[in-house]
Each structure stands twice: as structure tokens, then as C-alpha cells.
Design a protein around this motif. Structure first.
Motif, PDB file in Angstrom:
ATOM      1  N   GLU A   1      50.149  88.940 -47.479  1.00 31.10           N
ATOM      2  CA  GLU A   1      49.735  89.925 -46.485  1.00 31.10           C
ATOM      3  C   GLU A   1      50.303  91.306 -46.802  1.00 31.10           C
ATOM      4  O   GLU A   1      49.631  92.330 -46.616  1.00 31.10           O
ATOM      5  CB  GLU A   1      50.172  89.476 -45.088  1.00 31.10           C
ATOM      6  N   GLN A   2      51.530  91.364 -47.278  1.00 32.26           N
ATOM      7  CA  GLN A   2      52.127  92.652 -47.644  1.00 32.26           C
ATOM      8  C   GLN A   2      51.399  93.276 -48.830  1.00 32.26           C
ATOM      9  O   GLN A   2      51.173  94.489 -48.860  1.00 32.26           O
ATOM     10  CB  GLN A   2      53.605  92.465 -47.973  1.00 32.26           C
ATOM     11  N   LEU A   3      51.031  92.461 -49.804  1.00 32.12           N
ATOM     12  CA  LEU A   3      50.299  92.976 -50.964  1.00 32.12           C
ATOM     13  C   LEU A   3      48.920  93.472 -50.554  1.00 32.12           C
ATOM     14  O   LEU A   3      48.463  94.518 -51.023  1.00 32.12           O
ATOM     15  CB  LEU A   3      50.190  91.887 -52.034  1.00 32.12           C
ATOM     16  N   LEU A   4      48.268  92.748 -49.654  1.00 33.56           N
ATOM     17  CA  LEU A   4      46.967  93.200 -49.154  1.00 33.56           C
ATOM     18  C   LEU A   4      47.103  94.542 -48.448  1.00 33.56           C
ATOM     19  O   LEU A   4      46.315  95.460 -48.664  1.00 33.56           O
ATOM     20  CB  LEU A   4      46.379  92.170 -48.181  1.00 33.56           C
ATOM     21  N   GLY A   5      48.104  94.653 -47.584  1.00 33.42           N
ATOM     22  CA  GLY A   5      48.284  95.886 -46.824  1.00 33.42           C
ATOM     23  C   GLY A   5      48.607  97.081 -47.696  1.00 33.42           C
ATOM     24  O   GLY A   5      48.180  98.197 -47.422  1.00 33.42           O
ATOM     25  N   ALA A   6      49.369  96.837 -48.774  1.00 34.70           N
ATOM     26  CA  ALA A   6      49.772  97.933 -49.648  1.00 34.70           C
ATOM     27  C   ALA A   6      48.661  98.366 -50.596  1.00 34.70           C
ATOM     28  O   ALA A   6      48.525  99.552 -50.902  1.00 34.70           O
ATOM     29  CB  ALA A   6      51.002  97.516 -50.462  1.00 34.70           C
ATOM     30  N   LEU A   7      47.858  97.407 -51.043  1.00 30.60           N
ATOM     31  CA  LEU A   7      46.883  97.694 -52.092  1.00 30.60           C
ATOM     32  C   LEU A   7      45.438  97.710 -51.631  1.00 30.60           C
ATOM     33  O   LEU A   7      44.614  98.443 -52.177  1.00 30.60           O
ATOM     34  CB  LEU A   7      47.033  96.668 -53.224  1.00 30.60           C
ATOM     35  N   TRP A   8      45.115  96.895 -50.628  1.00 30.89           N
ATOM     36  CA  TRP A   8      43.727  96.819 -50.158  1.00 30.89           C
ATOM     37  C   TRP A   8      43.691  96.840 -48.631  1.00 30.89           C
ATOM     38  O   TRP A   8      43.376  95.823 -47.996  1.00 30.89           O
ATOM     39  CB  TRP A   8      43.058  95.537 -50.675  1.00 30.89           C
ATOM     40  N   PRO A   9      44.036  97.972 -48.013  1.00 33.23           N
ATOM     41  CA  PRO A   9      44.042  98.052 -46.546  1.00 33.23           C
ATOM     42  C   PRO A   9      42.685  97.663 -45.971  1.00 33.23           C
ATOM     43  O   PRO A   9      41.646  98.079 -46.465  1.00 33.23           O
ATOM     44  CB  PRO A   9      44.349  99.532 -46.283  1.00 33.23           C
ATOM     45  N   GLY A  10      42.704  96.836 -44.929  1.00 27.92           N
ATOM     46  CA  GLY A  10      41.464  96.404 -44.301  1.00 27.92           C
ATOM     47  C   GLY A  10      40.950  95.084 -44.825  1.00 27.92           C
ATOM     48  O   GLY A  10      40.142  94.422 -44.170  1.00 27.92           O
ATOM     49  N   ASN A  11      41.417  94.657 -45.999  1.00 26.14           N
ATOM     50  CA  ASN A  11      41.010  93.365 -46.558  1.00 26.14           C
ATOM     51  C   ASN A  11      41.924  92.288 -45.987  1.00 26.14           C
ATOM     52  O   ASN A  11      43.141  92.356 -46.128  1.00 26.14           O
ATOM     53  CB  ASN A  11      41.116  93.408 -48.089  1.00 26.14           C
TER      54      ASN A  11
ATOM     55  N   ASP B   1      41.491  88.936 -46.699  1.00 26.11           N
ATOM     56  CA  ASP B   1      41.353  87.728 -47.507  1.00 26.11           C
ATOM     57  C   ASP B   1      42.607  87.522 -48.344  1.00 26.11           C
ATOM     58  O   ASP B   1      42.677  87.939 -49.501  1.00 26.11           O
ATOM     59  CB  ASP B   1      40.113  87.834 -48.402  1.00 26.11           C
ATOM     60  N   ALA B   2      43.609  86.874 -47.752  1.00 26.44           N
ATOM     61  CA  ALA B   2      44.881  86.663 -48.453  1.00 26.44           C
ATOM     62  C   ALA B   2      44.699  85.782 -49.681  1.00 26.44           C
ATOM     63  O   ALA B   2      45.464  85.892 -50.647  1.00 26.44           O
ATOM     64  CB  ALA B   2      45.902  86.043 -47.502  1.00 26.44           C
ATOM     65  N   HIS B   3      43.685  84.935 -49.664  1.00 22.20           N
ATOM     66  CA  HIS B   3      43.452  84.058 -50.817  1.00 22.20           C
ATOM     67  C   HIS B   3      43.133  84.864 -52.071  1.00 22.20           C
ATOM     68  O   HIS B   3      43.443  84.433 -53.191  1.00 22.20           O
ATOM     69  CB  HIS B   3      42.308  83.087 -50.520  1.00 22.20           C
ATOM     70  N   SER B   4      42.532  86.039 -51.910  1.00 22.34           N
ATOM     71  CA  SER B   4      42.195  86.858 -53.071  1.00 22.34           C
ATOM     72  C   SER B   4      43.440  87.283 -53.830  1.00 22.34           C
ATOM     73  O   SER B   4      43.416  87.442 -55.055  1.00 22.34           O
ATOM     74  CB  SER B   4      41.383  88.087 -52.657  1.00 22.34           C
TER      75      SER B   4
END
Length: 239
Positions: free
Chosen positions: A178-188, A190-193
Motif C-alpha cells: 500500500e505504501q508503494l502504491l501511494g508513493a508511486l501510483w496514487p489512486g491505484n 490494486d496492491a497485487h500489481s
């Protein structure tokens, strides 16, 4: 040995999704942490919240006149602003520059043109991420977008490179999906990605049978990039 400094924050205000993603990849390749806004109103709110170092502003927004957004953003904590315009006359660019914008790019633009102009603007802030980032056996050349492990070249997609640069800038830190998603792809959401990208990075960076993995899985917490590697990192199949 690790060489890392704080990344500049870039805000992209662009209503064309495909173009915004391309611009994001280009700025990420220069070492920026990027945030996206699809409207002028959202862009101004984001600018006030995150106080970006660089703003890439499309003047042809659907909701607010572009110059008014440019003027409002320049009134904040003096960010660097690059405007993007599809208007061919010189008056539009001249007006933006007179307001205080640092540069402009006309659509359609060549990707290398945007990269070169953005690098030049970031150099004036003293935050451009030039040269190599080294973490143990890993070397990332930000300018050339080249990666080597033990001297062996590694071919990565723009998304994989963006993720690897982020981890390499924080060696030893553990980040959840979730932290990686928030830092790199805000709004995404899909944690599985993230798991898929981590798995792809490992496969591309280190041949099957490599005893030590640079990207480690910390069970129940997330992932980290280790300068030393750890044989247990591959024990969690697929990430």
C-alpha cells in the motif's frame, strides 16, 4: 555503498490520461516522485497540499483557464513550473514565461525534448538526479535509464525502473504494498500489481539460482532493497 538524496516532488496537471502517464514516467526517470491531477481545481489543491518542486501544467484544462492556474501555483512556495500547450502562437508561451514559468513545451512534443527541458529546470533547483545511484551490487544510471547488477545490464520497463529507483533511494527501508502504491501510483488500489512488479524485477535482475536477492520480502510487512542481499528473500514465491 549507497548514494542517495531526497527526491524532488513533481506535480503533473494533465487531463489526457495516456499523456499524463508518459510524462510521469519521464519525470520518474529523472528521480522525481510524481503526483497526478486531471483537472485544474484538483491540481491547485494538490499544489497547495504537497508544495511540489516542479509542476508540469497543461494550459488546456477542461475546468479552469490554464493561465489562472499557472498564476495561482506560482504564488505558492515558488515551485518551478513548465507549461504544456497545444496552441501554436507564441503569445501563449510568452505570457506564461512573463508570469514566471520556467519553460514551456508545445504539443505534440518528442519525449526526449520533454526529458531534456525538465532536467534543465530541475538542475536550476539543485535537485536533479544525475549520475549513478549505487546500492551494493546494483547500479542505476538515472540519466541513461540503465541498470546493471554485478556489471550485467538489466532491461526494465519504465514502471519497473520507477519502482526500483524508489527502493534504491531508501535502502534497507521496508515498504508495504500500500505504501508503494501511494508513493508511486496514487489512486491505484490494486496492491497485487506491486507483487507482480516485484516478482518481475527479481526475475530480470537476478538469474534463477542466484543465492542472494537484492529485493527482500519481509513477511507480514512488505519489501526492502538490501545492499547485501539475503538468500531467504526468494522464499516467498511470486513476491
Amino acid at each position: 555503498m549507497t548514494e542517495a538524496v531526497e527526491s524532488p516532488v513533481a506535480l503533473i496537471i494533465e487531463d489526457e490520461v495516456g499523456l499524463a502517464e508518459v510524462e510521469s514516467d519521464i519525470l520518474a526517470g529523472l528521480g522525481c516522485h510524481t503526483h497526478l491531477a486531471m483537472t485544474g481545481a484538483d491540481g491547485l489543491r494538490a499544489a497547495r497540499l504537497i508544495l511540489p518542486d516542479l509542476v508540469l501544467l497543461d494550459l488546456g484544462l477542461p475546468d479552469v483557464e490554464g493561465m489562472s492556474i499557472c498564476r495561482a501555483i506560482l504564488g505558492l512556495r515558488r515551485p518551478r513550473v513548465m507549461v504544456v500547450t497545444g496552441v501554436l502562437d507564441g503569445d501563449t508561451a510568452t505570457t506564461a514565461l512573463e508570469l514566471g514559468a520556467d519553460d514551456y513545451v508545445r504539443k505534440p512534443f518528442h519525449l526526449y525534448e520533454l526529458q531534456a527541458r525538465a532536467r534543465a529546470v530541475l538542475q536550476r533547483t539543485g535537485q536533479v538526479r544525475s549520475g549513478s545511484l549505487k546500492v551494493g551490487r546494483l547500479v542505476i544510471d538515472r540519466d541513461a535509464c540503465r541498470v546493471t547488477v554485478d556489471g550485467r545490464p538489466v532491461e526494465l520497463s519504465a514502471t519497473e525502473l520507477r519502482l526500483l529507483i524508489f527502493l534504491a533511494e531508501h535502502p534497507g527501508w521496508v515498504f508495504s504494498k500500500e505504501q508503494l502504491l501511494g508513493a508511486l501510483w496514487p489512486g491505484n488500489r490494486d496492491a497485487h500489481s506491486v507483487q507482480v512488479h516485484i516478482s518481475n524485477l527479481r526475475r530480470r535482475m537476478e538469474p534463477e539460482g542466484t543465492p542472494e536477492s537484492l529485493i527482500q520480502t519481509v513477511k507480514g510487512l512488505g519489501y526492502r532493497l538490501s545492499p547485501y542481499g539475503n538468500g531467504s528473500a526468494r522464499s516467498s514465491k511470486g513476491g
